[in-house]
Design an enzyme around this catalytic site. Structure first.
Site, PDB file in Angstrom:
ATOM      1  N   ARG A 114       0.850  -1.188   0.000  1.00 41.95           N
ATOM      2  CA  ARG A 114       0.000   0.000   0.000  1.00 41.95           C
ATOM      3  C   ARG A 114       0.892   1.246   0.000  1.00 41.95           C
ATOM      4  NH1 ARG A 114      -2.936   2.723   4.962  1.00 41.95           N
ATOM      5  NH2 ARG A 114      -4.027   4.320   3.803  1.00 41.95           N
ATOM      6  N   HIS A 158      -3.212  10.855   1.301  1.00 44.73           N
ATOM      7  CA  HIS A 158      -2.688  10.558   2.640  1.00 44.73           C
ATOM      8  C   HIS A 158      -2.085  11.852   3.210  1.00 44.73           C
ATOM      9  CE1 HIS A 158      -1.206   7.031   5.262  1.00 44.73           C
ATOM     10  NE2 HIS A 158      -0.903   8.127   5.920  1.00 44.73           N
ATOM     11  N   GLU A 203      -7.741   8.331   6.834  1.00 47.33           N
ATOM     12  CA  GLU A 203      -7.902   8.893   8.180  1.00 47.33           C
ATOM     13  C   GLU A 203      -8.387  10.345   8.221  1.00 47.33           C
ATOM     14  OE1 GLU A 203      -4.611   8.244  10.802  1.00 47.33           O
ATOM     15  OE2 GLU A 203      -4.930   6.086  10.836  1.00 47.33           O
ATOM     16  N   ASN A 337      -7.525   1.318   9.885  1.00 43.09           N
ATOM     17  CA  ASN A 337      -6.211   1.429  10.519  1.00 43.09           C
ATOM     18  C   ASN A 337      -6.453   1.237  12.004  1.00 43.09           C
ATOM     19  OD1 ASN A 337      -5.290   2.149   8.006  1.00 43.09           O
ATOM     20  ND2 ASN A 337      -4.843   4.286   8.522  1.00 43.09           N
ATOM     21  N   TYR A 339      -4.664   0.486  15.841  1.00 42.51           N
ATOM     22  CA  TYR A 339      -3.448   0.399  16.652  1.00 42.51           C
ATOM     23  C   TYR A 339      -3.754   0.084  18.114  1.00 42.51           C
ATOM     24  CZ  TYR A 339      -0.863   2.468  12.760  1.00 42.51           C
ATOM     25  OH  TYR A 339      -0.279   2.699  11.544  1.00 42.51           O
ATOM     26  N   GLU A 395      -3.678  -0.624   8.157  1.00 41.94           N
ATOM     27  CA  GLU A 395      -2.483  -0.321   8.953  1.00 41.94           C
ATOM     28  C   GLU A 395      -2.590  -0.980  10.309  1.00 41.94           C
ATOM     29  OE1 GLU A 395      -1.420   3.808   9.593  1.00 41.94           O
ATOM     30  OE2 GLU A 395      -1.880   4.320   7.513  1.00 41.94           O
TER      31      GLU A 395
HETATM   32  C1  NOJ Z   1      -1.792   6.437  10.744  1.00 43.72           C
HETATM   33  C2  NOJ Z   1      -1.316   7.186   9.533  1.00 43.72           C
HETATM   34  O1  NOJ Z   1      -2.065   6.816   8.420  1.00 43.72           O
HETATM   35  C3  NOJ Z   1       0.160   7.041   9.275  1.00 43.72           C
HETATM   36  O2  NOJ Z   1       0.527   8.021   8.355  1.00 43.72           O
HETATM   37  C4  NOJ Z   1       0.920   7.144  10.578  1.00 43.72           C
HETATM   38  O3  NOJ Z   1       2.297   7.182  10.383  1.00 43.72           O
HETATM   39  C5  NOJ Z   1       0.543   5.952  11.443  1.00 43.72           C
HETATM   40  N1  NOJ Z   1      -0.882   5.978  11.701  1.00 43.72           N
HETATM   41  C6  NOJ Z   1       1.247   5.912  12.790  1.00 43.72           C
HETATM   42  O4  NOJ Z   1       0.907   7.008  13.552  1.00 43.72           O
END
Ligand code: NOJ
Length: 503
Positions: A114, A158, A203, A337, A339, A395
């Protein structure tokens, strides 16, 4: 609190699978967990194992071959905005080293990659005249990927919005939707014959919320709520027009929209807690941008969430109702995405109640990155149950402060442990029938982490920014094994049972 009636499922979608209609979790025995030689791979054979990057974070060559400044070029050069004044001017020099980087992808064995396109490389004025040299770069990159047998996924936007368009009013202008559409057409006409997977925008919480309300991302504005909501509305109109432009120019495109997913997970698997977290994940509880509903309800349901409308009240801007037809265009998959996750349970009053993490709870080097291994499981499951769209984990990764060790290697056991736990959670979702198309690890390379500059490292490959030397970290070899075995290697001796590693 029960769901507000208007927050029930959209009529166009199937009703959500009730928790009871989801098969029970795979057990260690049935999945082969705990046995190194488990036979069944926990992920499907066509699963898109990948990595992700973004143009401004890795490309460098900021003023080369006709590229002009994006808002991030200007912002990063404004004193005090980015850690120690770091910029993306050189970054990982990927613009010149893309062949080496595709070589790393091939060595890793990924099925997909990606990347994102830098708008101002392709359209230096933001609209109008195309810069052939800029388009040529992505053409070469895509061909290099295809030669290596890697399926490209192209993110059109992005965060690196053209400064020229910011100067014309940016997202506050309704015209921004057409600017996005025209740019999308240019890129899709050139790459659409070879790129199957597309992302319209990455995002919105970050490039609208953090950028135009909180002022911590480029262009660093703190707009009043009404203007912020106008910008968000136009951003979603732009997404819809991008979908139309893609459908016209790249007929086979699989199109997705990517959220900075604010996962909420239940404190226990008691049905009441599962419902509490489900309500939390689809509600707007305060005016900051860090929720899902504000950014996804218009796009998939054609309306704003009632919980958010109640909060913003008179700050809601006026717009024609027909805008929702433009915003809600059918898409093919939902990019998440993911985390971290918040934790919720049903409180004594029956309402969802946030559970605070205990002191010392594990994190990455970025404070927001609490390590919650079941994030991918609950995130995929809740979004699938509500929207019935295939899920792409566009992500996931961990920020650390890696270094080269005395032996010349980069040991990153924490990244391995975290990816291992999270992927077991994802395997559970897959085993329970959630259609997950792929997982793109963030990131291939250490890179420019926006306002944090180069301080925090997310890469599977270490980058020595002084020399541009790439050193694959231990996690690179580990992930290669995961990919090569279709995830079977996750089921080794440490994975004694799903539950106690994914909690
Ligand atoms: C989301 C973002 O899309 C990416 O650009 C960023 O580096 C990562 N999260 C980590 O924060």
């Amino acid at each position: 609190m029960a769901l507000h009636p208007s927050e029930s499922l959209p009529a166009s979608n199937a009703s959500p699978a009730s928790p009871s209609s989801v098969p029970p979790p795979v057990t260690a025995a049935s999945a082969g967990a705990g046995r190194a030689n488990a036979t069944a791979a926990p992920f499907p054979a066509d699963f898109l194992w990948g990595t992700a990057t973004a143009a401004y974070q890795i490309e460098g060559a900021a003023s080369e071959d006709g590229r002009t400044p994006s808002v991030w070029d200007v912002f990063s050069k404004t004193p005090g905005k980015v850690f120690e004044g770091h910029t993306g001017d050189v970054a990982c020099d990927h613009y010149h080293r893309y062949k080496e980087d595709v070589g790393l992808l091939a060595e890793l064995g990924v099925k997909s990659y990606r990347f994102s396109v830098s708008w101002t490389r392709v359209l230096p004025d933001g609209t109008g005249k195309v810069n052939p040299k800029g388009l040529d770069f992505y053409d070469r990159l895509v061909d290099e990927l295809l030669r290596a047998g890697i399926v490209p996924m192209c993110t059109l936007f992005h965060w690196d919005f053209p400064q020229a368009l910011q100067d014309r009013g940016g997202f506050l202008q309704r015209d921004v939707a057409d600017w996005f559409a025209d740019y999308t057409t240019v890129v899709a006409r050139r790459l659409g014959d070879r790129v199957p997977w597309w992302v319209t925008q990455n995002e919105p919480q970050a490039f609208i919320g953090n950028a135009l309300l909180n002022g911590v991302f480029a262009p660093g504005l703190k707009l009043p709520y009404r203007e912020y909501l106008t910008a968000a509305h136009n951003q979603m109109r732009a997404h819809g027009k991008q979908v139309d432009a893609l459908r016209a120019a790249a007929t086979a495109a699989k199109i997705g929209y990517v959220l900075a997913t604010q996962v909420q997970r239940p404190a226990t698997e008691d049905p009441a807690d599962i419902e509490a977290a489900r309500e939390a994940i689809f509600s707007v509880y305060d005016k900051n941008p860090w929720n899902n509903a504000w950014w996804i309800c218009p796009v998939l349901e054609g309306r704003y969430p009632e919980s958010g409308l109640r909060l913003f009240g008179d700050d809601m801007p006026d717009f024609p109702a027909s805008d929702f037809d433009q915003i809600k265009r059918p898409i093919d998959y939902l990019g998440l995405n993911m985390y971290s996750a918040g934790t919720w349970r049903q409180g004594k009053d029956g309402r969802p109640e946030r559970v605070v993490s205990p002191p010392g709870y594990p994190r990455g080097t970025l404070d927001w990155l609490q390590i919650v291994p079941s994030t991918l499981y609950w995130g995929s499951r809740y979004f699938w149950e509500r929207y019935k769209l295939p899920i792409g984990i566009t992500e996931h990764g961990l920020a650390t402060r890696d270094q080269v060790f005395l032996d010349g290697k980069v040991h990153d056991p924490k990244r391995i442990d975290v990816m291992h736990r999270y992927l077991l959670g994802l395997a559970r979702a897959v085993q329970e029938g959630v259609p997950v198309v792929g997982y793109w690890a963030w990131s291939l390379l250490d890179n420019f982490e926006w306002a944090e500059g180069y301080k925090d490292r997310f890469g599977l490959v270490y980058v020595d920014y002084a020399t541009q030397r790439r050193i694959p970290k231990d996690s690179f070899s580990w992930y290669r094994e995961v990919i090569a075995t279709g995830g079977r290697s996750l089921l080794g001796p440490t994975a004694v049972a799903w539950d106690n590693v994914t909690g």
